[in-house]
Every structure is written in C-alpha cells, then in structure tokens.
Design a protein around this motif. Sequence first.
Motif, short mmCIF file in Angstrom:
data_model
loop_
_atom_site.label_atom_id
_atom_site.label_comp_id
_atom_site.label_asym_id
_atom_site.label_seq_id
_atom_site.Cartn_x
_atom_site.Cartn_y
_atom_site.Cartn_z
N ALA A 134 0.70 -1.17 0.03
CA ALA A 134 -0.08 -0.02 0.05
C ALA A 134 0.86 1.41 -0.01
O ALA A 134 1.80 1.29 0.74
CB ALA A 134 -0.86 -0.18 1.08
N THR A 135 0.43 2.24 -0.69
CA THR A 135 1.17 3.36 -0.85
C THR A 135 0.19 4.62 -0.59
O THR A 135 -1.12 4.43 -0.61
CB THR A 135 1.85 3.66 -2.17
N GLY A 136 0.77 5.86 -0.30
CA GLY A 136 -0.02 6.98 -0.23
C GLY A 136 -0.33 7.84 -1.29
O GLY A 136 -0.62 9.11 -1.42
N HIS A 137 -0.24 7.37 -2.54
CA HIS A 137 -0.46 7.95 -3.62
C HIS A 137 -2.11 8.21 -3.94
O HIS A 137 -3.05 7.35 -3.52
CB HIS A 137 -0.04 7.07 -4.98
N TYR A 138 -2.49 9.22 -4.43
CA TYR A 138 -3.66 9.54 -4.67
C TYR A 138 -4.15 9.02 -6.24
O TYR A 138 -4.15 9.69 -7.16
CB TYR A 138 -3.92 11.18 -4.61
N LEU A 139 -4.48 7.80 -5.98
CA LEU A 139 -4.98 7.01 -7.21
C LEU A 139 -6.06 6.14 -6.75
O LEU A 139 -5.94 5.56 -5.84
CB LEU A 139 -3.82 6.18 -7.72
N ARG A 140 -7.09 5.63 -7.51
CA ARG A 140 -8.18 4.80 -7.14
C ARG A 140 -7.95 3.60 -8.03
O ARG A 140 -7.46 3.49 -8.98
CB ARG A 140 -9.35 5.47 -7.71
N ARG A 141 -8.36 2.57 -7.33
CA ARG A 141 -8.14 1.27 -7.75
C ARG A 141 -9.44 0.57 -7.60
O ARG A 141 -10.18 0.49 -6.76
CB ARG A 141 -7.09 0.53 -7.16
N ASP A 142 -9.72 -0.21 -8.71
CA ASP A 142 -11.09 -1.05 -8.66
C ASP A 142 -10.69 -2.59 -9.44
O ASP A 142 -9.61 -2.84 -9.66
CB ASP A 142 -12.23 -0.56 -9.29
N ARG A 152 -7.74 7.88 -12.04
CA ARG A 152 -7.28 9.17 -11.64
C ARG A 152 -7.89 9.39 -10.17
O ARG A 152 -9.15 8.79 -9.89
CB ARG A 152 -7.81 10.16 -12.40
N GLY A 153 -7.03 9.93 -9.25
CA GLY A 153 -7.46 10.28 -8.06
C GLY A 153 -8.85 11.07 -7.90
O GLY A 153 -9.00 11.84 -8.95
N ARG A 154 -9.85 10.82 -6.97
CA ARG A 154 -11.06 11.60 -6.90
C ARG A 154 -10.83 13.10 -7.07
O ARG A 154 -11.46 13.68 -7.47
CB ARG A 154 -11.81 11.10 -5.80
N SER A 161 -1.82 10.04 -10.78
CA SER A 161 -1.72 8.90 -11.90
C SER A 161 -0.71 9.09 -13.05
O SER A 161 -0.08 8.15 -13.33
CB SER A 161 -3.27 8.79 -12.49
N TYR A 162 -0.43 10.34 -13.36
CA TYR A 162 0.47 10.66 -14.34
C TYR A 162 1.70 10.03 -13.76
O TYR A 162 2.67 9.64 -14.81
CB TYR A 162 0.68 12.36 -14.49
N PHE A 163 2.28 10.13 -12.72
CA PHE A 163 3.41 9.59 -12.16
C PHE A 163 3.47 7.98 -12.05
O PHE A 163 4.56 7.57 -11.71
CB PHE A 163 3.84 10.20 -10.74
N LEU A 164 2.37 7.26 -12.25
CA LEU A 164 2.28 5.83 -12.01
C LEU A 164 1.89 5.35 -13.50
O LEU A 164 1.36 4.04 -13.39
CB LEU A 164 1.27 5.59 -11.06
N PHE A 165 2.14 6.09 -14.58
CA PHE A 165 1.57 5.40 -15.82
C PHE A 165 2.56 4.01 -16.14
O PHE A 165 2.19 2.94 -16.80
CB PHE A 165 1.94 6.09 -17.01
N ALA A 166 3.52 3.91 -15.59
CA ALA A 166 4.38 2.65 -15.84
C ALA A 166 4.10 1.25 -15.03
O ALA A 166 4.55 0.13 -15.20
CB ALA A 166 5.73 3.05 -15.85
N THR A 167 3.05 1.65 -14.29
CA THR A 167 2.41 0.54 -13.29
C THR A 167 1.80 -0.68 -14.16
O THR A 167 1.11 -0.54 -15.08
CB THR A 167 1.25 0.96 -12.52
N THR A 168 2.45 -1.84 -14.24
CA THR A 168 2.05 -2.98 -14.91
C THR A 168 0.99 -3.73 -14.31
O THR A 168 0.38 -3.29 -13.24
CB THR A 168 3.18 -3.98 -15.02
#
Length: 382
Positions: A134-142, A152-154, A161-168
């Motif tokens: 778990a991280t403190g990033h402002y990103l939503r996951r479903d 994108r974060g609410r 989300s821009y900084f996490l585009f490379a998440t596989t």
Amino acid sequence: MNSLGFDAAPEDTRIVVAMSGGVDSSVTAALLKDQGYDVVGITLQLYDHGAAIQKKGACCAGQDIHDARRVAEAIGIPHYVLDYESRFRDSVMDEFADSYLRGETPVPCVRCNQTVKFRDLLETAQDLGASALATGHYLRRDEAGGKALLFRGRNAVKDQSYFLFATTQEQADFLRFPLGDLTKDETRALAEKYNLAVAAKPESQDICFVPNGDYAKVIERLRPGSAVPGDIVDLDGSILGRHSGIINYTIGQRRGLGIATGSPLYVVRIDPDRNRVVVGPQEALLVSKLTLREVNWIGDLPLGLDGADVFVKIRSTAEPVAATVFGALDGWAEVHLQMPEPGVSAGQACVMYKGDRLLGGGWIAGTEAPLKLTETAFQQAL
C-alpha cells in the motif's frame, strides 16, 4: 471479503506500507492499522547525502526516515529502513543525468516509481509474505474481470496517476491506494485524528536528490565536465549567441537566453550531437505527433496498428487532451494529437486515459511539428 478485497480477516492480512515520512504514507499506515490489518512499514533510504539531509520537505532524506520511524512507533507497527541508495543511483539519478545530456527533460519521480518502488520494493513486500503493498498515492483502484483497474484520484488537484503510468497489470493487482478517494485536507484531518507528529508537515516540493532545485549542479556532480559551452542558433542555423551547456536549458524556456532580439524567442530544440540550443518563435513549439518508447499498456484490448482513441497528458499539471495512439512492436507507439500542443520535450511522459481510467503511457522519444496550421487552430493551441 475485507476492505482491501481479500477473503480473510484484516488481522490475517499482512500489508506492507511504503512510508516516506510524509503525511500521505503515514496516514495510509495508520488507517490500515486502525482497520485491523497486520501492517509492516518500510522506508527506503534513497538519497541521504550532504544538504539533502537538512532540506525541509525533500523526500527520503534523513529527517523523513526519522519521521517515518516515529509514526510507526506511535501507531504500533514494525518498521524497517532499507538501504536502496545504490539501486536509486543506478536506476534514477544516473538516468536523470544522462537524459539531460541527451537533450531531454526527464521525470525522475516516474522512473523511481517504475523501478525502485514498484519493482524492487514490491518484491520485498512479497518476500515478507504480504498480500499487498500500500502507498499514499492519490490514485483509485477497482477490480473487474479478475484484474485491477486504475483510475485518476477523486480529487483532480492531488491526482498522481501521471507519475504511475508505468505500473504494470501484475503490479496493479498487488498494489493498494487507500487515499484515492480523499482530498489532501481530509488526509490531514485523519493525521490529526490519529495524533500523528507529521500532521502539519509541508508537502515535498523538490526532487529528493535536487533539494535546492539546481538541476545543472547535480548533473555536473554526477557527470563532471558535462556543462560544455556551445552555440545558440535560430531555426535556420544562424548563430545568435552562446550557451553555458545544454543541461541548463529546457524546451519552451524563454528567460535566461541572453539574446537581444526584437521578438520573444523560445528554446524549441536541443541538439546534443552538435551541442547547440535552437531557438525560435512561439509557434515553433507546437507539435502534433509523438513517438513513445517503453510503452506500458493496461487497457482491455491490445494496443495495435488500428489505433485507439484516448486522452493523453503530456505534463503532470495539464488536463488530458484528445489523441489517437497506434501501437507498434517492442514497446513503441505513435500518438497523434487532435490539436497541436506547445513545449513538448523528449524525455517527458505521455500518459493515456479513457475517461478517468489510466491506460498506461510511455516516454516521449521524439516529436513532429504539424504540417499545416490555420491561424484559428494556432490561437487555440496556444
């Protein structure tokens, strides 16, 4: 099923939290602990040299490690500090310096998430028997169809989300983002509720290994002798002045050129092969086509030659704009922007969305100017 989507009681679910020492990751750890999870905090020592140790608000410095440790003690969770300095230098700092020497404008925070955090730290979390990182990033996951979807974060202001585009896809399945539906004010309120010592801690503003914002100085330290003077030329190649090293210039820069002309000039291209900075009028900054490398795509259908209509962000603070992306082999893609955009530089990230859903993205390897632009379209683009 518990709040993180696992078929187990929270106390039987181990969660590793990446704790940077800031408010967001501290609240993430406290929130999950309060919900009954078996929480383990891990802080990465990425860069802890010289002035960075004393720089207030610089992530991963000595004070931040101390703050993370205090929070872990206060909420009653085990906490470990892992020395990732050599990995960080190899994967992030050296790439940052080399990118500038190639005439690019890098985004080291993305590279850090892509390598050190979501690759190396994620593997460590799995080794510890965790069900999730778990991280403190402002990103939503479903989740849908047995796989994770990222959004994108609410709160648009804090969306990361821009900084996490490379998440596989594999990483997304293992990751959790408890703050994705919160605003920063709501997060700080939770920090106060849990009596966390970092509740009023200011946000990190600088890149952690560039604590005073002087990129060129850091590059010179990493790559001695890299600031080689050269020519500043116009679009026709005529010499207008001298520069102090291409590492001191970025695409779109207007100030500090040291050129006296009758109209404003901007850096429109950096030519590392000939050690030149190319300047031109504002309209010369416009690009309509991007070539991407190292593309990460987590959309539902494969990215192919038929093209997919998407929205893209080419700056972290910009709103997504309409585009069509065409996939190619070996992680390459081509993006056609519906309207030209100014000041796009190689080395930056191009991040793709469908609505609020994050589809992935890639690193900009090259750009092309529009073939023809009407005056109306030019004004709209700028």
